[in-house]
Design an enzyme around this catalytic site. Structure first.
Site, short mmCIF file in Angstrom:
data_model
loop_
_atom_site.label_atom_id
_atom_site.label_comp_id
_atom_site.label_asym_id
_atom_site.label_seq_id
_atom_site.Cartn_x
_atom_site.Cartn_y
_atom_site.Cartn_z
N HIS A 103 -7.02 31.86 -58.87
CA HIS A 103 -6.46 32.45 -60.09
C HIS A 103 -6.34 31.46 -61.24
O HIS A 103 -6.14 30.26 -61.03
CB HIS A 103 -5.14 33.17 -59.82
CG HIS A 103 -4.01 32.31 -59.33
ND1 HIS A 103 -3.14 31.67 -60.18
CD2 HIS A 103 -3.60 32.00 -58.07
CE1 HIS A 103 -2.23 31.02 -59.47
NE2 HIS A 103 -2.49 31.19 -58.19
N ASP A 105 -4.15 31.57 -63.93
CA ASP A 105 -2.85 31.30 -64.56
C ASP A 105 -2.02 30.32 -63.76
O ASP A 105 -2.25 30.09 -62.57
CB ASP A 105 -2.08 32.61 -64.77
CG ASP A 105 -1.72 33.30 -63.46
OD1 ASP A 105 -2.56 33.31 -62.54
OD2 ASP A 105 -0.60 33.84 -63.35
N ASP A 166 -1.74 24.71 -58.44
CA ASP A 166 -1.67 26.15 -58.14
C ASP A 166 -2.06 26.90 -59.40
O ASP A 166 -1.24 27.10 -60.27
CB ASP A 166 -0.24 26.50 -57.68
CG ASP A 166 -0.05 27.98 -57.42
OD1 ASP A 166 -1.04 28.71 -57.41
OD2 ASP A 166 1.11 28.40 -57.26
N GLU A 200 -2.07 36.11 -61.57
CA GLU A 200 -1.63 36.25 -60.18
C GLU A 200 -0.14 35.99 -60.05
O GLU A 200 0.57 36.63 -59.27
CB GLU A 200 -2.41 35.28 -59.29
CG GLU A 200 -2.17 35.46 -57.80
CD GLU A 200 -1.01 34.65 -57.23
OE1 GLU A 200 -0.61 34.92 -56.09
OE2 GLU A 200 -0.47 33.76 -57.93
N GLU A 201 0.36 35.02 -60.85
CA GLU A 201 1.75 34.57 -60.69
C GLU A 201 2.77 35.63 -61.06
O GLU A 201 3.95 35.50 -60.75
CB GLU A 201 2.00 33.30 -61.53
CG GLU A 201 1.17 32.09 -61.11
CD GLU A 201 1.60 31.50 -59.78
OE1 GLU A 201 2.55 32.02 -59.18
OE2 GLU A 201 0.96 30.54 -59.34
N ASP A 223 -5.75 29.34 -52.37
CA ASP A 223 -4.51 29.35 -53.15
C ASP A 223 -3.31 28.90 -52.31
O ASP A 223 -2.16 29.12 -52.69
CB ASP A 223 -4.30 30.79 -53.68
CG ASP A 223 -3.22 30.87 -54.73
OD1 ASP A 223 -2.87 29.83 -55.31
OD2 ASP A 223 -2.72 31.99 -54.98
N HIS A 405 4.95 25.08 -58.75
CA HIS A 405 5.93 25.71 -59.66
C HIS A 405 7.06 24.74 -59.99
O HIS A 405 8.17 25.16 -60.28
CB HIS A 405 6.54 27.01 -59.08
CG HIS A 405 5.53 28.06 -58.75
ND1 HIS A 405 5.86 29.37 -58.50
CD2 HIS A 405 4.19 28.00 -58.64
CE1 HIS A 405 4.77 30.06 -58.23
NE2 HIS A 405 3.74 29.25 -58.31
ZN LIG Z 1 -1.27 30.45 -56.64
#
Ligand SMILES: [Zn+2]
Length: 435
Positions: A103, A105, A166, A200-201, A223, A405
């Site tokens: 992904h 984002d 990520d 995706e997030e 991922d 994150h």
């Molecule tokens: Zn991810």
């Protein structure tokens, strides 16, 4: 390396030698350091897809790079999805097509603007300091894996942003594998589909807007976290929305008339077992999570997330809330409780286990890369869970990012190479199998 592949009793000759390993590391690392600098944070409050225009910037670059690598059918659609196709090597036209997904984002939890990656060479096991955040330290207490990564090169941000491994690591690893297939014709593979997706997030199932014709029945998201990780199980997820409708009166004259929805909602939620909350559960334990509650004496609106790996446990929680509703409507005559349940996503394991080959080959590919497969459960959902429920079986493989994150997010450069190796091995393993 020669592997005796037990499911079909065939010998397959897989050779990812030093030259290819170096190619993968250099290619994936160069791409990764570029991609993380592109700001692709998604936005929960946006109603458009992609949720942020910046995601198009990375999508445009990937589209161009896939074209210049010489891949087929490269397109980017209006939603920011980027697709590409690699035709099978000669003689492998009839083998099972597979897809690799990542992904675009990064999580809105931490800023992803102006990411400046730093490579800490030959990590010595001491605390890692950050140039733009003097108080921040990355230590072995934060991430026990760091102990295994002593001697490796570690990439972090400068401490003022997340890193974005990520899932830009996943993208860079897939791109490096594509570059490798184009460069080294001895690498065997069947038809390969590539898809990079937006948002995706946000957990809004944007992946289901992907063009089904461009996703084969078997895909892998790149991922996951630590090197060697393979994830085939996630939560079964429900959301309960609850409306309490009371009756407001002047407080001086409210006796036997007022039905205070706020008070009643507080009592109702205090009945939820405290031990079954996110802050008191781990591993395979499920929970209720009161995620929102707002209102007045007249009306309170709330939502509760319900999560478990075991469907029966979630059904028990749903029944618990239904029974509580009945009890409270009896206890407070005139009170109306509207209770609705929405199934958000399913545990992908029940779909994937119908085809154990998908998991076995992934494990074999990880072993071939020299790593120990680590089967983890996801205490959340993935794009793969959504796709698996739609018939596109999609386990999740490691991308290598750790403490994602967060401003302490990091990745060992070796993970970039190893994930790309696993992609190459997996593609070759699938040339020997058919569902
Ligand atoms: Zn991810």
């Amino acid at each position: 390396m020669t592997v005796f592949h037990k499911s079909k009793k065939v010998l397959i000759n897989m050779k990812i030698d030093k030259e290819i390993q170096d190619f993968l590391l250099n290619d994936a690392l160069e791409r990764f350091l570029r991609y993380v600098k592109i700001w692709t944070t998604s936005d929960e409050s946006s109603t458009s897809i992609p949720s942020t225009q910046n995601q198009f910037e990375l999508a445009n670059i990937l589209e161009q790079e896939l074209r210049s690598l010489g891949l087929d059918d490269v397109i980017q659609d209006d939603l920011g999805f980027v697709y590409a196709y690699i035709p099978p090597s000669k003689g492998y036209e009839d083998v099972q097509p597979i897809g690799f997904l990542a992904h675009l984002d990064t999580s809105p939890a931490v800023s992803g603007k102006d990411v400046r990656p730093v490579i800490h060479r030959n990590y010595d096991g001491k605390d890692i300091k950050f140039l733009q955040n003097k108080d921040l330290r990355l230590t072995i207490n934060d991430s026990a894996n760091l102990e295994e990564y002593i001697g490796l090169d570690i990439i972090t941000s400068q401490g003022d942003t997340l890193l974005g491994a990520d899932d830009k690591a996943g993208i860079a690893e897939i791109m490096a594998a594509c570059a490798c297939w184009q460069q080294f014709s001895n690498l065997k593979h069947g038809p390969i589909f590539i898809c990079f997706s937006p948002d995706e997030e946000l957990g809004k199932s944007v992946i289901l807007k992907a063009d089904r014709k461009r996703l084969p029945d078997i895909c892998y998201t790149i991922d996951g976290g630590e090197m060697g990780e393979l994830e085939i199980e996630c939560f079964d997820a429900w959301r309960a929305t609850i409306a309490f409708r009371g009756l407001s009166f002047h407080t001086g004259y409210a006796k036997n008339k007022m039905i205070n929805a706020v008070h009643i909602a507080c009592r109702f939620f205090s009945e939820l077992p405290e031990a079954e909350s996110p802050e008191h559960t781990e591993n395979r334990e499920g929970f209720f999570h009161l995620s929102k509650c707002q209102g007045t004496a007249e009306e309170v609106l709330a939502s509760i997330l319900i999560r478990d790996f075991d469907l029966k446990e979630n059904q028990r929680r749903i029944d618990f809330l239904k029974n509580l509703k009945i009890l409270y409507e009896i206890r407070y005559p005139g009170l109306k409780i509207n209770l609705n349940f929405e199934h958000q996503y399913q545990n992908m394991q029940k779909f994937i286990k119908k085809n154990p080959l998908i998991v076995d080959l992934a494990k074999n590919a990880i072993k071939l890369s020299g790593l120990e497969p680590k089967i983890h459960i996801i205490r959340g959902g993935t794009d793969g869970a959504q796709l698996s429920a739609e018939g596109i079986l999609t386990p999740n493989l490691f991308a290598g990012g750790m403490l994602v994150h967060s401003r302490k997010e990091y990745i060992p450069t070796l993970a970039l190479q190893k994930a790309a190796e696993v992609i190459l091995y997996l593609a070759e393993l699938w040339t020997t199998e058919k569902l």
